[in-house]
Write a protein that holds these residues in place. Structure first.
Motif, mmCIF file in Angstrom:
data_model
loop_
_atom_site.group_PDB
_atom_site.id
_atom_site.type_symbol
_atom_site.label_atom_id
_atom_site.label_comp_id
_atom_site.label_asym_id
_atom_site.label_seq_id
_atom_site.Cartn_x
_atom_site.Cartn_y
_atom_site.Cartn_z
ATOM 1 N N LEU A 150 73.349 -24.038 -61.340
ATOM 2 C CA LEU A 150 71.968 -23.913 -61.769
ATOM 3 C C LEU A 150 71.060 -23.960 -60.547
ATOM 4 N N THR A 151 69.992 -23.201 -60.588
ATOM 5 C CA THR A 151 68.996 -23.304 -59.533
ATOM 6 C C THR A 151 68.243 -24.627 -59.681
ATOM 7 N N ARG A 152 67.478 -24.987 -58.648
ATOM 8 C CA ARG A 152 66.737 -26.245 -58.702
ATOM 9 C C ARG A 152 65.783 -26.260 -59.887
ATOM 10 N N LYS A 153 65.045 -25.191 -60.076
ATOM 11 C CA LYS A 153 64.089 -25.150 -61.181
ATOM 12 C C LYS A 153 64.796 -25.167 -62.533
ATOM 13 N N LEU A 161 64.228 -31.702 -70.603
ATOM 14 C CA LEU A 161 64.654 -31.513 -71.990
ATOM 15 C C LEU A 161 65.736 -32.521 -72.380
ATOM 16 N N ALA A 162 66.655 -32.806 -71.458
ATOM 17 C CA ALA A 162 67.739 -33.742 -71.745
ATOM 18 C C ALA A 162 67.217 -35.164 -71.918
ATOM 19 N N ARG A 163 66.214 -35.529 -71.126
ATOM 20 C CA ARG A 163 65.645 -36.877 -71.238
ATOM 21 C C ARG A 163 64.858 -37.056 -72.533
ATOM 22 N N HIS A 164 64.502 -35.942 -73.155
ATOM 23 C CA HIS A 164 63.793 -35.983 -74.439
ATOM 24 C C HIS A 164 64.635 -35.274 -75.498
ATOM 25 N N LEU A 165 65.923 -35.550 -75.480
ATOM 26 C CA LEU A 165 66.878 -34.854 -76.338
ATOM 27 C C LEU A 165 66.434 -34.874 -77.797
ATOM 28 N N THR A 170 56.314 -29.985 -74.200
ATOM 29 C CA THR A 170 55.326 -28.912 -74.100
ATOM 30 C C THR A 170 55.533 -28.061 -72.855
ATOM 31 N N HIS A 171 54.995 -26.844 -72.908
ATOM 32 C CA HIS A 171 55.045 -25.939 -71.761
ATOM 33 C C HIS A 171 54.474 -26.606 -70.514
ATOM 34 N N ASP A 172 53.320 -27.250 -70.657
ATOM 35 C CA ASP A 172 52.667 -27.844 -69.486
ATOM 36 C C ASP A 172 53.543 -28.900 -68.835
ATOM 37 N N ARG A 173 54.197 -29.703 -69.638
ATOM 38 C CA ARG A 173 55.048 -30.761 -69.074
ATOM 39 C C ARG A 173 56.246 -30.166 -68.341
ATOM 40 N N LEU A 174 56.821 -29.132 -68.913
ATOM 41 C CA LEU A 174 57.960 -28.479 -68.260
ATOM 42 C C LEU A 174 57.533 -27.767 -66.985
ATOM 43 N N LEU A 175 56.372 -27.131 -67.015
ATOM 44 C CA LEU A 175 55.868 -26.459 -65.812
ATOM 45 C C LEU A 175 55.604 -27.467 -64.703
ATOM 46 N N THR A 176 55.029 -28.607 -65.044
ATOM 47 C CA THR A 176 54.763 -29.641 -64.040
ATOM 48 C C THR A 176 56.057 -30.166 -63.442
ATOM 49 N N ALA A 177 57.083 -30.351 -64.291
ATOM 50 C CA ALA A 177 58.358 -30.885 -63.808
ATOM 51 C C ALA A 177 59.040 -29.928 -62.834
ATOM 52 N N ALA A 178 58.969 -28.629 -63.113
ATOM 53 C CA ALA A 178 59.715 -27.658 -62.302
ATOM 54 C C ALA A 178 58.901 -27.093 -61.138
ATOM 55 N N GLY A 180 55.671 -28.463 -60.150
ATOM 56 C CA GLY A 180 54.880 -29.487 -59.489
ATOM 57 C C GLY A 180 53.508 -28.988 -59.101
ATOM 58 N N GLY A 181 53.204 -29.106 -57.818
ATOM 59 C CA GLY A 181 51.890 -28.700 -57.325
ATOM 60 C C GLY A 181 51.799 -27.252 -56.902
ATOM 61 N N ASP A 182 52.825 -26.453 -57.203
ATOM 62 C CA ASP A 182 52.765 -25.038 -56.826
ATOM 63 C C ASP A 182 51.552 -24.385 -57.474
ATOM 64 N N ASP A 183 50.979 -23.424 -56.767
ATOM 65 C CA ASP A 183 49.805 -22.742 -57.295
ATOM 66 C C ASP A 183 50.165 -21.874 -58.491
ATOM 67 N N ASP A 184 49.304 -21.926 -59.501
ATOM 68 C CA ASP A 184 49.326 -20.987 -60.616
ATOM 69 C C ASP A 184 50.681 -20.872 -61.308
ATOM 70 N N PRO A 185 51.275 -22.000 -61.744
ATOM 71 C CA PRO A 185 52.509 -21.877 -62.541
ATOM 72 C C PRO A 185 52.186 -21.244 -63.892
ATOM 73 N N ARG A 186 53.001 -20.346 -64.338
ATOM 74 C CA ARG A 186 52.732 -19.610 -65.563
ATOM 75 C C ARG A 186 53.842 -19.826 -66.576
ATOM 76 N N VAL A 187 53.479 -19.712 -67.847
ATOM 77 C CA VAL A 187 54.473 -19.840 -68.910
ATOM 78 C C VAL A 187 55.528 -18.758 -68.773
ATOM 79 N N GLU A 188 55.150 -17.588 -68.240
ATOM 80 C CA GLU A 188 56.125 -16.508 -68.052
ATOM 81 C C GLU A 188 57.263 -16.946 -67.134
ATOM 82 N N TYR A 189 56.947 -17.740 -66.098
ATOM 83 C CA TYR A 189 57.995 -18.246 -65.214
ATOM 84 C C TYR A 189 58.947 -19.151 -65.986
ATOM 85 N N LEU A 190 58.374 -19.985 -66.826
ATOM 86 C CA LEU A 190 59.191 -20.907 -67.620
ATOM 87 C C LEU A 190 60.099 -20.131 -68.569
ATOM 88 N N ARG A 191 59.582 -19.067 -69.164
ATOM 89 C CA ARG A 191 60.404 -18.271 -70.084
ATOM 90 C C ARG A 191 61.612 -17.680 -69.362
#
Length: 225
Positions: A150-153, A161-165, A170-178, A180-191
């Motif tokens: 698996l890649t780092r992200k 997700l595993a810690r909240h099995l 939420t999207h925002d929580r997952l984006l923050t976890a993967a 972090g402070g990167d500019d402009d994280p998008r839901v498309e990246y998460l998908r």
């Protein structure tokens, strides 16, 4: 001792259905038909969990969520707007079930939320979902005994997700976890990350997705998939 559940709903028929379902499952049940009574019952009875409708006659159920903690708060409501679901989770709700609901699904969601709240510091080092093992400390993921790359992200998203099995994240929580402070994280990246995880973790066939999509809200890792 059985867990005590406070049912908050202004419809007597819904309260009766929930009471019968919960009592049959072995829980103790108390009831409230409005927000004022719910706060009084919560203060007097100290319930382990609260099944909360949002459409109460005297106040919006969303405003009650922070006041009802630290009990488990499970939203049970006919409101299905995405922004309200996200708001409820951001305010501290543990999960939500939309009316009309399946009673067995509701009981399963309640069990997961209670289990998580009662042992918040004891997430196992290895979380298992079927033949998938997620070693949170060593950052190793396996399927059927074979290690997966698996890649780092990908791992960062899967670890949250595993810690909240069994619970929606939420999207925002997952984006923050993967990201972090990167500019402009998008839901498309998460998908894209979720799609890659599904390809690596799931078996082809009709067994159902290991990572369930809560449309417009987020994702949940299914312990029973």
């Amino acid at each position: 001792m059985p867990a005590k559940i406070l049912v908050v709903d202004d419809e007597a028929a819904i309260r009766r259905l929930l009471r019968n379902t919960l009592v049959h499952a072995g829980y103790l049940v108390i009831e409230a038909g409005d927000g004022r009574t719910a706060l009084q019952q919560a203060a007097a009875e100290h319930p382990d969990a609260i099944l909360l409708d949002l459409g109460l006659p005297d106040r919006d159920g969303l405003s009650l969520i922070p006041l009802l903690r630290p009990a488990v708060v499970l939203i049970v409501s006919a409101r299905d707007a995405v922004d309200e679901k996200v708001t409820a989770l951001d305010l501290g709700a543990d999960d939500f079930v939309t009316k009309p609901f399946d009673t067995q699904e509701l009981l399963a969601r309640l069990r997961v939320a209670l289990r998580h709240r009662q042992s918040p510091e004891t997430t196992p080092k290895v979380v298992r979902c079927g033949d998938v093992g997620i070693d949170l400390d060593r950052r190793i993921v396996s399927r059927g005994g074979g290690e997966l790359h698996l890649t780092r992200k990908e791992f960062d998203v899967l670890a949250v997700l595993a810690r909240h099995l069994g619970r929606v994240v939420t999207h925002d929580r997952l984006l923050t976890a993967a990201w972090g402070g990167d500019d402009d994280p998008r839901v498309e990246y998460l998908r894209i990350v979720i799609r890659n995880l599904r390809q690596k973790l799931e078996h082809p066939g009709p067994m159902g997705s290991l990572i369930a999509n809560e449309l417009g809200v987020g994702y949940r890792l299914r312990p029973d998939a």
